[in-house]
Scaffold this active site. Sequence first.
Site, short mmCIF file in Angstrom:
data_model
loop_
_atom_site.label_atom_id
_atom_site.label_comp_id
_atom_site.label_asym_id
_atom_site.label_seq_id
_atom_site.Cartn_x
_atom_site.Cartn_y
_atom_site.Cartn_z
N GLU A 774 0.78 -1.13 0.07
CA GLU A 774 0.03 -0.19 0.02
C GLU A 774 1.04 1.25 -0.11
O GLU A 774 1.72 1.44 0.77
CB GLU A 774 -0.83 0.00 1.22
CG GLU A 774 -2.21 0.65 1.09
CD GLU A 774 -2.18 1.91 1.49
OE1 GLU A 774 -1.95 2.95 0.70
OE2 GLU A 774 -2.49 2.05 2.84
N CYS A 808 -2.28 8.44 3.99
CA CYS A 808 -2.25 8.36 2.64
C CYS A 808 -3.46 8.55 1.82
O CYS A 808 -3.75 8.73 0.86
CB CYS A 808 -1.84 7.12 2.43
SG CYS A 808 -2.63 5.82 3.46
#
Length: 1021
Positions: A774, A808
């Site tokens: 990720e 994020c």
Amino acid sequence: MAWFGSAFGSKAKASTQSSPHTAVQSAPAPSVRPPVASSSNPERELRILELGSEMLDIARTHKSGMLSKQFYQDKIMDWSMKDHNFKVQMFRFVDAFPALTTPDMVHDHLVDYMTQPGVKAPPGMDLALKAGGVAKSLAAKTISGQITGMAKNFIAGTNAADALPMLSKLWKQGISFSVDLLGEACVSSAEADAYQAKYLDLVENLVGTASGWPASDRLEKDHVGIVPRVNVSIKVTSLCALFNPIAPESSTADFMKRATPIFEAAKRNGVLINFDMEQFELKDLTLDTFMHACDTHEFEAGLAMQAYLKSGVADAKRISEWAVRTGRVVTVRLVKGAYWDFETIHAEQEGWPCPVWHEKWQTDQCFEDMVEVFLDHCPTEPGQGGIKLALGSHNVRSIGAALAGLDKRGLPRESIELQMLHGMADQLKHAAEQMGLRVREYVPVGEMIPGMAYLVRRLLENTSNESWLKAGFLDNANTATLLADPASLAPAELKQDLVDIAAQRHGLSLADPKVGNGLPFYSEPLRDFAEDDQREAFGRAVAGAAVPSVANDRTVEQGVAMLDEAQAAFPAWRDFDPYLRSKVLTLTAQMMRDRRDELSGIMCKEARKAWREADADVCEAIDFCEYYARMAPSLTEPSRLGKFIGELDELWYQPKGVAVVISPWNFPLAICCGMTVAALVTGNTVVVKPAEQTPGIGKAMFDMISDALRQVGAPSGVLHFCPAPGETTGAALVRDPRVNVIAFTGSKAVGLNIIEAAGVTPEEQSHVKRVVCEMGGKNAVIVDASADLDEAVLGIRYSAFGFQGQKCSACSRCIVIDPEGPGGQRMKLFLERLGESTKTLVLGEATDPNADVSPVIDGEASGNIYRFIESARSEGLTELVGAKDFPETDIADLIAPHIFTGVTETSTIYTQEIFGPVLAVIHAKDFDEAMRMANGHAYKLTGGIFTRKPTHIDRAKREFRVGNLYVNRGCTGALVGRQPFGGFGMSGVGSKAGGPEYLMQFVDPRACCENTMRRGFAPEL
Ligand SMILES: Cc1cc2nc3c(=O)[nH]c(=O)nc-3n(C[C@H](O)[C@H](O)[C@H](O)COP(=O)(O)OP(=O)(O)OC[C@H]3O[C@@H](n4cnc5c(N)ncnc54)[C@H](O)[C@@H]3O)c2cc1C
């Protein structure tokens, strides 16, 4: 346009339209209320029946007035009550209406709402929906007129001056008033200042005009003295943009700063200032602030209190005892409460016990109980402290109960006051006045946009099947039903709180009696910082938390040695009882629960996480444990495919082997824990390398999981903790040929490097590595032309600057649609509100509950972020908000929120991931352009849209290609099981964390086909 008029036309026409109304009228009187079964106190009930009947009889002879039959006969209201789907869409349209600046927008939105699945527009309106050309504008004009007309029923004018003739007329009719300023959510100090100026204007100037009105003993005197002629209602949140229970002292101080001049002016002018009551979350803080204001300033004070709260009686006792103890006289406006739906929904979303009663009779009962408390504390002679009661209700039963309470105590009628809303129940106001009661009308004034939230609340309340007014004046329920004792309506079994049945209700995961509590997974509730106990315990834990001292000094050799052990432990762990593996996770979850505030404290100190962020991090870690614990056991269990006779087809999964977990510092517990326990619970052995910035919380996690492993008798060597530099030991770990799976969350550069390294398969390697990776995001949030700016401003502010933008999922691109261009009104208004609201954020250390923005993670990060800020300046972008807008501090690495406008699609801050508190705002001329821009980035992680146009919501769901899309809310804060999290494109590979497929990445599937037929015989046949 006769067709349109017939459906939405003048009141005269509407009232002669018979069929829909007849249908409603002929409906049986509300059978939901059982007949009065018994009475708790027959004498009292008799008196209430007498008083209530008297009021009802007078009211029913008074023909005029809103919320009489005529009001309900209005076609929009009439149709709304007949068709729930229409009501929902119509009220949503009403809410969006003030933002629709052109007839085309009005018509487009109306068409959108009215063509939603299941909505049947009333006769006539369907034609309006098909209108084109001139007819379209005419249709838009008609519906606009209807909505404005509805708003005028409830809102007396755009400002107090507007409302003055009406106030004077009311006075002549024997009715007093309280003026309320309608407001949008106050999102900035600038807006709070503007409200202060408006309140001051009211307090200073209304008296002048009102002093010319004739005197009225009934309206201006009660049994112990003078009742101020002018009464102004204020909302605490409109005088303080950061009225936040997490930081009560500073909230009260900020409020008092603006309220003090108002109290002083009120005292000078003899004006009563009434504090309205808002959401439950603010209740205790409002009560404390109110008492503080009364303790420190002399002014005529009033306070609204809500009976729909389960805490109602306790609240009533608290304020009454305080008043008597301090000798202060205050007026309490007792209301039932205007946010019942919100409170019910919000509590369920948060997993908190619902603060409001579940059933209407309970609210009514609580109202009567609170009345008793207040009347017990009513002053009986001048100079005595206590509560003067004002009843904010249109329910004759509730009013009758209070009048009976007066009789019982020998208190005169003038010792209480009736307050009712403008535009409602004129018949009752008339009746009350005839009965010699002091009646005050609550008169909201304000513009259309802020007025809509108020209007929608009123419409919802009045069309609700629970509404007493509707029962009394539309459904014509009989007197006995209308005046029934609430206690007599109690069902044999009370409704359960949604939170008590949440796990079963939502079924977010598999449920296995052998895992955890045997129920499906349900989210760990966040701390409720409005609760004193929770807030104070949290503060103590933060102050006392010690970050475990951990050196990032494990060498490559030590890392390799851990892999040796992990590899050796694998077969035994692979074959270990899957339920015991799950138990490791549920035990760990419990340990985290037991230490949750301390773990938060460690993160506040080590990762510089603000209170709420740290608390959410712990909850997410617990959630990962509980969720994966439930999802894992079935994987190892063979599942049969098909039902072929003589053939047994089965599928199951086995662990991959050795997993290396490389975790980031921004969710140092949650992400680290999620990746680790996912690997472990599926039977892999694990080496965890925490981020160099946050090894302390990593160590705390490792210790808890290790403890749980010991408790279930796991083989040794299953889990290893490897705090070390990424470039050396981390790089060696992921390159080791014995590693089967790498779970990584972090930067794109490192992620791609790992993917590349994992693709290299030396001769001795017996498998291909799986990388779960990720990486990042450059997330966009679109603000559509019809967006609710209150929501958009707060949602974007938090998404961009919460945890300093170091998520994020954070919003770093904001795309604002304004058909008028970058200098258009909509863009200007949004920027002004977002800018001012951002400037209101408080900068400080993460351990300080007041701080909204704390230092970024370290000096390297801050250097990087400053370089981006410099690039924005050198590219000529406009710095709407920056360091200049905040007080200077000497806290290291504390970067003020920055917002840049004038951004283009090639601006550096628009294209590059920054991971800091920097927001780029760009203009789009229409929805198509906004969508193109939003999708025009290689990162595909989160995205958001604020819009009130249903077709735009549909299009965004189809076309806004990101892993996690958020509609009409911020774009961060995904919850395990509810919003499985993860992106694609350059944002990562692998399936979503906290989702049903996540564990599949840590296992290999195996299938078996067994021929069960022997010599033509199969057991199943
Ligand atoms: C002068 C005045 C000032 C006001 N100021 C405030 C204020 O500051 N803050 C505020 O919150 N409200 C305020 N209100 C709004 C007030 O709360 C509502 O108008 C009131 O709830 C309507 O109550 P009623 O007794 O007139 O009607 P009723 O029809 O008897 O009661 C309706 C109320 O019952 C409650 N209810 C509905 N369904 C359920 C259910 N299933 N279970 C439990 N309870 C249910 C809700 O509170 C609902 O509003 C004010 C009202 C007036 C008249």
